[in-house]
Write an enzyme that holds these catalytic residues in place. Structure first.
Site, short mmCIF file in Angstrom:
data_model
loop_
_atom_site.label_atom_id
_atom_site.label_comp_id
_atom_site.label_asym_id
_atom_site.label_seq_id
_atom_site.Cartn_x
_atom_site.Cartn_y
_atom_site.Cartn_z
N LYS A 34 0.84 -1.21 0.00
CA LYS A 34 0.00 0.00 0.00
C LYS A 34 0.86 1.25 0.00
O LYS A 34 0.64 2.18 -0.76
CB LYS A 34 -0.91 0.02 1.24
N THR A 35 1.87 1.25 0.89
CA THR A 35 2.73 2.43 0.95
C THR A 35 3.49 2.59 -0.37
O THR A 35 3.70 3.69 -0.84
CB THR A 35 3.69 2.31 2.16
N ASP A 215 -1.62 7.80 3.84
CA ASP A 215 -1.20 6.45 4.24
C ASP A 215 -1.82 6.13 5.60
O ASP A 215 -2.19 7.04 6.34
CB ASP A 215 0.34 6.40 4.34
N GLU A 216 -1.94 4.86 5.94
CA GLU A 216 -2.48 4.43 7.24
C GLU A 216 -3.82 5.11 7.52
O GLU A 216 -4.06 5.63 8.62
CB GLU A 216 -1.50 4.76 8.38
N GLN A 246 -5.48 -3.24 10.86
CA GLN A 246 -4.34 -2.63 11.54
C GLN A 246 -4.72 -1.35 12.26
O GLN A 246 -3.86 -0.51 12.54
CB GLN A 246 -3.22 -2.35 10.55
N ARG A 630 5.23 -7.50 10.93
CA ARG A 630 6.44 -6.69 10.72
C ARG A 630 7.59 -7.58 10.27
O ARG A 630 8.61 -7.11 9.81
CB ARG A 630 6.87 -5.96 12.02
P1 ATP Z 1 1.80 -2.15 5.96
O1 ATP Z 1 0.38 -2.62 5.97
O2 ATP Z 1 2.60 -2.86 6.97
O3 ATP Z 1 1.90 -0.68 6.01
P2 ATP Z 1 2.13 -1.99 3.12
O4 ATP Z 1 0.89 -2.58 2.55
O5 ATP Z 1 2.20 -0.53 3.15
O6 ATP Z 1 2.39 -2.62 4.55
P3 ATP Z 1 4.66 -1.86 1.80
O7 ATP Z 1 5.44 -1.43 2.98
O8 ATP Z 1 4.34 -0.87 0.76
O9 ATP Z 1 3.33 -2.60 2.31
O10 ATP Z 1 5.35 -3.10 1.11
C1 ATP Z 1 5.82 -4.22 1.85
C2 ATP Z 1 7.10 -4.75 1.24
O11 ATP Z 1 6.83 -5.31 -0.03
C3 ATP Z 1 8.11 -3.66 1.00
O12 ATP Z 1 9.39 -4.16 1.24
C4 ATP Z 1 7.91 -3.32 -0.46
O13 ATP Z 1 9.08 -2.79 -1.04
C5 ATP Z 1 7.56 -4.68 -1.06
N1 ATP Z 1 6.67 -4.60 -2.25
C6 ATP Z 1 5.51 -3.94 -2.36
N2 ATP Z 1 4.95 -4.12 -3.56
C7 ATP Z 1 5.79 -4.92 -4.26
C8 ATP Z 1 5.77 -5.48 -5.59
N3 ATP Z 1 4.78 -5.27 -6.45
N4 ATP Z 1 6.82 -6.25 -5.94
C9 ATP Z 1 7.85 -6.50 -5.09
N5 ATP Z 1 7.91 -6.01 -3.83
C10 ATP Z 1 6.90 -5.23 -3.41
MG MG Z 2 2.38 0.79 4.75
#
Ligand code: ATP
Ligand code: MG
Length: 711
Positions: A34-35, A215-216, A246, A630
């Protein structure tokens, strides 16, 4: 879309990134990228023709903002510089600095931190004890987050205690206005007022922002949602990303209603779901999915990982907090040792690959002790830095004021610390006068016409304070070298009677004494600087010419940046679960996963109604889910057989969440001693092999792998 922007995104992520005609919600589980969508979408928006300045990305903490800025810079390059990446609070501050005057707020208004607020509330309550003041502060903050002022709070107040709190709130409001100060809640509440009540300001902000990303989103509160709505207007060009599983800040007013309301308030909302987790192994993800299972679902989600099964999740039972800390030390050391064996395969484990997460701040202590003993470098995330301590801030405010007489926030703190009989009515009069004539408080104090608004006695006290400051500044200019500096500082502290102030302000003598020791440390540190010692960029000490006290004081403003110099340190992280939101580490330990700690049990739980308790349990379960997710590669979950509770030691039970992870039986137990033994044997074998190889080739290469000293 350029290759670099499209690369590293799956189809669903691309869909969210490429949609910017209207409101968009990305709703997905942990680690699903998402981030990453936000960072890439910033790039995409710039590519589509928006100016960087027209984009605002809102994160949950300053640290997250810094990290996103870094990622955006890497991905997009220079254009990313102009993008506004900040928290709701810093956005609010920006809005108030630009447009707050229509609310009667001076441009250099001060922002009070929690300690400042506690002492004002203490004072407003007629000098109560700190614990009661904090209780009031908590309720007042909750009301403010609901968008209520003291009059409205008085209407909804139930019972005598709340009615009293509403009266204290009214006095608190008066003081804030008088001091031209705002608290953290105002940084959201006042911008909202600004946007709602001043059309010109709202139009200006709506026109200047082409797209807002949040975000969040699940942890925004009602007021923040209203701010967002006002900022994006009817066109609703925004992207919110979040995960209802979350949501962990309910206790601070965050509400899942914001998620529920989005599709209602924006019928054309585009909802994108992400299902692939890119962070964790299947073993870790399965435990996470199992734990969150029992919670009622706002939006059903599935999450899978293609990173392989990985190491099983370990459950580790410990005899006590100290025993737990030593087991964590052993675990880190053995994983590091394992990593250095596999170094050729790119599995080398740095200190920064490890993180220990716990429910409450005080749980860091045993780990700090054990890490120090074992020479493991660490940082306590979100921990208080020296310069954040109230007593050090007191002194810095005085000194800042000497260096810059116009520093109003510093003036406010200095004039009231210690108290010198200048009450809030006098300061209120001075504040209004200063803002009317656009003077700093210090300038206003010496103005002839001030006598028309303040009684003679008040004026005399203010003038005396002003003269004292001038005198102090004069002396500071002439103080050179360490010895003189120490004399200057000690004289000054005696003159303002600061030690007594510390002891009077603290309920516990022990705490007051510790604070006084900090003050003495600070004086030493300042004196050394006058004596020609300086910190260079890398933190080492270099020698410099002797300095005057005033010169040293002038560099004090930079001190606040010291604590931000955290950066990418290669150290183990100790953090609360709350502060770990959005982050990831290869190796994670969840500490103290006991009934009563996680889920946390409040003392008064038995008196609460069952609905409240059920809701809180769900929030604790989400916290556990955040913790588990995490971890990227390994996860250990610890619980204590006996744990400290206050002064007692009580029997401990594993948290119900451990059973909810539904780990398979044979993988649950781990005996680190066995593992270390095996590793030692392997190391010894390796050393023999290496020696044999070396002897054979007669090469004189030094051994690189050093066996760490465990146990
Ligand atoms: P959270 O819910 O904990 O905030 P998130 O959904 O924001 O997590 P991110 O932090 O954006 O998730 O991504 C998690 C990990 O996966 C990061 O290391 C990111 O670089 C990697 N990632 C995200 N999308 C891809 C993708 N399409 N291909 C490869 N790696 C990815
Ligand atoms: Mg995130």
């Amino acid at each position: 879309m350029s290759d670099s922007l499209a690369a590293g995104l799956n189809l669903a992520q691309l869909e969210a990134v490429n949609y910017f005609e209207g409101p968009c919600l990305v709703l997905a589980g942990a680690g699903s990228g998402k981030t990453r969508v936000i960072t890439h979408k910033i790039g995409r928006l710039i590519q589509s023709g928006l100016k960087a300045e027209q984009i605002a990305a809102i994160t949950f903490t300053n640290k997250a903002a810094a990290e996103m800025r870094e990622r955006a810079k890497k991905l997009i390059g220079r254009p990313a510089k102009g993008v506004l990446i900040c928290t709701f609070h810093s956005l609010g501050m920006r809005m108030l600095r630009q447009d707050g005057e229509v609310l009667g707020l001076k441009k250099q208004f001060s922002i009070l931190d929690t300690d400042d607020v506690t002492s004002i509330i203490k004072d407003a309550g007629g000098g109560t004890d700190a614990a009661t003041a904090r209780q009031w502060q908590w309720t007042i903050s909750r009301w403010k987050n609901m968008g209520l002022n003291s009059a409205q709070a008085a209407e909804i107040a139930s019972g005598e205690e709340e009615a009293l709190t509403a009266r204290i709130m009214a006095r608190y409001e008066e003081r804030l206005t008088a001091y031209q100060s705002v608290d953290f809640d105002d940084l959201i509440g006042l911008p909202l007022k600004l946007l709602q009540e001043h059309d010109a300001v709202r139009t200006k902000w709506q026109e200047s922002l082409g797209h807002v990303l949040v975000d969040e989103y699940q942890d925004t509160n009602a007021t923040q949602y209203e701010v967002l709505k006002c900022l994006v207007g009817e066109r609703g060009r925004f992207t919110a990303v979040g995960d209802d599983d979350q949501s962990i800040y309910g206790w601070r007013g965050a509400t899942l209603d914001n998620l529920k309301k989005l599709p209602v308030d924006y019928p054309n909302l585009k909802v994108v779901k992400l299902e692939q987790n890119y962070r964790s192994t299947s073993a870790i993800l399965r435990a996470a999915n199992n734990v969150i299972g029992p919670n009622p679902k706002l939006f059903p989600k599935t999450l899978f990982s293609e990173l392989g099964e990985g190491e099983p999740v370990r459950v580790v039972d410990c005899d006590s907090e100290e025993h737990e800390a030593s087991r964590v030390v052993a675990r880190i050391q053995s994983l590091r040792a394992e990593g250095s064996l596999q170094a050729a395969g790119g599995q080398y484990r740095e200190w920064k690959d490890f993180c220990v997460l716990y429910r409450a701040n005080h749980m860091a202590k045993p780990f700090e002790k054990a890490f120090r003993k074992a020479n493991i470098p660490y940082k306590v995330s979100g921990g208080q830095s020296f310069f954040d301590r109230a007593e050090i801030k007191d002194l810095c405010c005085w000194l800042r004021l000497l260096a810059n007489n116009d520093d109003d926030p510093a003036f406010m703190r200095a004039v009231t610390t210690p108290k010198r009989g200048i009450g809030h009515t006098t300061l209120g009069g001075l504040g209004t006068f200063a803002s009317q004539y656009k003077l700093s408080l210090f300038e206003a104090l010496f103005s002839h016409s001030l006598s028309s608004v303040l009684p003679a006695k008040a004026l005399a006290s203010l003038n005396e304070f002003g003269r004292y400051l001038n005198d102090l500044e004069y002396r500071a200019k002439r103080t050179v070298g360490a010895e003189d500096a120490l004399v200057f500082l000690k004289d000054w502290l005696k003159e303002i009677d600061y030690e007594k102030n510390l002891y009077d302000g603290e309920d516990s003598e022990k705490i007051a004494a510790a604070k006084w020791t900090n003050v003495m440390d600070f004086c030493e540190w300042m004196a050394q600087r006058c004596g020609g010692q300086d910190d260079d960029e890398a933190g080492g000490v270099i020698t410099a010419p002797l300095k005057t006290m005033l010169e040293v004081v002038q560099s004090i403003a930079l001190l606040s940046t010291l604590s931000e110099r955290e950066g990418e340190q290669n150290v183990v992280t100790l953090s609360t679960l709350h502060a770990a939101k959005g982050l990831e580490w290869p190796h994670v330990v969840l500490a103290g996963v006991n009934e009563g700690l996680l889920p946390f049990k409040m003392e008064d739980d038995d008196g609460h109604n069952t609905d409240d308790i059920a809701l809180r349990l769900q929030e604790e379960r989400r916290l556990m889910y955040v913790g588990i997710t995490r971890a990227q590669r390994t996860l250990a979950v610890n619980w204590l057989r006996r744990r400290k509770k206050g002064r007692d030691t009580i029997a401990g039970l594993p948290s119900r969440f451990i059973a909810e992870m539904a780990l398979s039986k044979e993988t649950v137990k781990e005996d680190p001693r066995e593992k270390i033994k095996a590793l030692r044997a392997e190391f010894a074998q390796r050393a023999l092999d290496a020696a044999a190889l070396q002897a054979a080739s007669q090469a004189a290469t030094p051994a690189t792998a050093k066996v760490p000293a465990w146990e």
